[in-house]
Structures are given as C-alpha cells and as structure tokens.
Design a protein around this motif. Structure first.
Motif, short mmCIF file in Angstrom:
data_model
loop_
_atom_site.label_atom_id
_atom_site.label_comp_id
_atom_site.label_asym_id
_atom_site.label_seq_id
_atom_site.Cartn_x
_atom_site.Cartn_y
_atom_site.Cartn_z
N LYS A 54 0.36 2.45 12.54
CA LYS A 54 1.67 2.96 12.92
C LYS A 54 2.72 1.86 12.83
N GLY A 55 3.85 2.18 12.21
CA GLY A 55 4.91 1.21 12.05
C GLY A 55 4.77 0.34 10.81
N ARG A 56 3.61 0.42 10.15
CA ARG A 56 3.38 -0.38 8.95
C ARG A 56 3.17 0.48 7.71
N PHE A 57 2.54 1.63 7.87
CA PHE A 57 2.25 2.53 6.75
C PHE A 57 3.13 3.76 6.85
N THR A 58 3.49 4.30 5.68
CA THR A 58 4.27 5.53 5.62
C THR A 58 3.67 6.45 4.57
N ILE A 59 3.35 7.68 4.97
CA ILE A 59 2.82 8.68 4.05
C ILE A 59 3.93 9.64 3.68
N SER A 60 3.97 10.06 2.42
CA SER A 60 5.01 10.98 1.95
C SER A 60 4.46 11.78 0.78
N GLN A 61 5.21 12.79 0.37
CA GLN A 61 4.80 13.59 -0.78
C GLN A 61 6.00 13.88 -1.66
N ASN A 62 5.75 14.18 -2.93
CA ASN A 62 6.85 14.49 -3.82
C ASN A 62 7.30 15.94 -3.64
N ASN A 63 8.40 16.29 -4.27
CA ASN A 63 8.96 17.63 -4.09
C ASN A 63 7.99 18.71 -4.58
N ALA A 64 7.22 18.42 -5.61
CA ALA A 64 6.26 19.39 -6.13
C ALA A 64 5.03 19.51 -5.24
N LYS A 65 4.89 18.60 -4.29
CA LYS A 65 3.79 18.58 -3.33
C LYS A 65 2.43 18.46 -3.99
N ASN A 66 2.40 17.80 -5.16
CA ASN A 66 1.12 17.55 -5.80
C ASN A 66 0.79 16.07 -5.89
N THR A 67 1.64 15.24 -5.32
CA THR A 67 1.39 13.80 -5.26
C THR A 67 1.73 13.30 -3.86
N VAL A 68 0.81 12.58 -3.28
CA VAL A 68 1.01 12.02 -1.95
C VAL A 68 0.95 10.50 -2.06
N TYR A 69 1.87 9.84 -1.40
CA TYR A 69 1.97 8.39 -1.45
C TYR A 69 1.60 7.78 -0.10
N LEU A 70 1.15 6.55 -0.15
CA LEU A 70 0.94 5.77 1.07
C LEU A 70 1.58 4.41 0.85
N GLN A 71 2.75 4.21 1.47
CA GLN A 71 3.43 2.93 1.42
C GLN A 71 2.85 2.06 2.52
N MET A 72 2.30 0.92 2.13
CA MET A 72 1.64 0.03 3.08
C MET A 72 2.40 -1.30 3.12
N ASP A 73 3.01 -1.58 4.25
CA ASP A 73 3.75 -2.82 4.46
C ASP A 73 3.07 -3.67 5.52
N SER A 74 3.43 -4.93 5.56
CA SER A 74 2.87 -5.86 6.55
C SER A 74 1.34 -5.78 6.55
N LEU A 75 0.77 -5.81 5.38
CA LEU A 75 -0.69 -5.68 5.27
C LEU A 75 -1.40 -6.85 5.94
N GLU A 76 -2.54 -6.55 6.50
CA GLU A 76 -3.36 -7.53 7.21
C GLU A 76 -4.75 -7.55 6.57
N PRO A 77 -5.47 -8.65 6.70
CA PRO A 77 -6.83 -8.70 6.14
C PRO A 77 -7.71 -7.54 6.62
N GLU A 78 -7.44 -7.07 7.84
CA GLU A 78 -8.22 -5.96 8.39
C GLU A 78 -7.98 -4.65 7.65
N ASP A 79 -6.96 -4.59 6.81
CA ASP A 79 -6.69 -3.39 6.02
C ASP A 79 -7.51 -3.35 4.73
N THR A 80 -8.25 -4.40 4.46
CA THR A 80 -9.07 -4.46 3.26
C THR A 80 -10.13 -3.36 3.29
N ALA A 81 -10.14 -2.52 2.26
CA ALA A 81 -11.07 -1.39 2.21
C ALA A 81 -10.86 -0.64 0.90
N MET A 82 -11.77 0.29 0.63
CA MET A 82 -11.55 1.27 -0.42
C MET A 82 -10.77 2.42 0.21
N TYR A 83 -9.69 2.81 -0.42
CA TYR A 83 -8.85 3.88 0.10
C TYR A 83 -9.06 5.16 -0.72
#
Length: 124
Positions: free
Chosen positions: A65-94
């Motif tokens: 919370k406060g670091r990641f933002t999820i959104s979708q395009n107008n066609a609602k067929n693409t979803v984004y995940l904007q990840m800011d202030s990344l930390e080593p603990e965020d390392t993973a397969m998404y």
C-alpha cells in the motif's frame, strides 16, 4: 478460458520502479476481478493487488500500500501494476489472474484457475 500474458518485469535497484502489464484474451464479459500475485523462491504464492473489472475498485495487501498502483485500460483487457519504491523483499515471480466471480477474500489463490506464465521482478 481466459488467456493472460504478463510483461514488464526486470532487475532494478532498491527504490526503483517497474510497470507490469497483463494482457487478457478470451474474456466473455466485463465482470469479476483481475489480481496480481507473486511468489518468491521457497514461499507460497500471495496476493498483491486486485482490481474489480466493472467498477475499477482496487485493493492491496498492506505490504505494498502506498507503493503499488493497479489500474486497467478503457477496454478492460489489460491490467497494469505500477510498482514504485521497490524493496528487495518485492523480489518474486509476478503472476496475473482473472476470475469472473471474484472470490472472497480475493487473496485466496486456490480460487483462481487461469494464470499467466509470470514475469520475474528482481530488486537488489
């Protein structure tokens, strides 16, 4: 059956940013929710963020919370995940996933059947 393809992963330094994308095909209706989950080596897959398709309402786990933002395009067929202030603990397969009937809680990984192949995020 929904097909999902993730992209946008990579290697970044701590406090850096990445933007993931999940392109979906085979959607039959604009209902349900799309979620981003992640899995680090030796750990269980965990929910990160979700967006409800019809309303665009969102939810996040506390750790992002406060670091990641999820959104979708107008066609609602693409979803984004904007990840800011990344930390080593965020390392993973998404991974992204979609379900027409959004489960409760949305973080219940066992309730989703369609998954993408994943995109690796490494933070050093």
């Amino acid at each position: 059956q929904v097909q999902l393809v993730e992209s946008g992963g990579g290697s970044v330094q701590a406090r850096g940013s990445l933007r993931l994308a999940c392109v979906m095909s085979g959607l039959t209706d604009y209902i349900g929710c799309t979620g981003w989950f992640r899995q680090a080596p030796g750990k269980e897959r965990e929910g990160v963020a979700v967006i409800w398709t019809s309303s665009s309402a969102t939810d996040y786990v506390d750790s992002v919370k406060g670091r990641f933002t999820i959104s979708q395009n107008n066609a609602k067929n693409t979803v984004y995940l904007q990840m800011d202030s990344l930390e080593p603990e965020d390392t993973a397969m998404y991974y992204c996933t979609h379900r027409d009937g959004c489960p409760y809680p949305w973080t219940d990984v066992t309730r989703y059947g369609d998954w993408g192949q994943g995109t690796q995020v490494t933070v050093s």
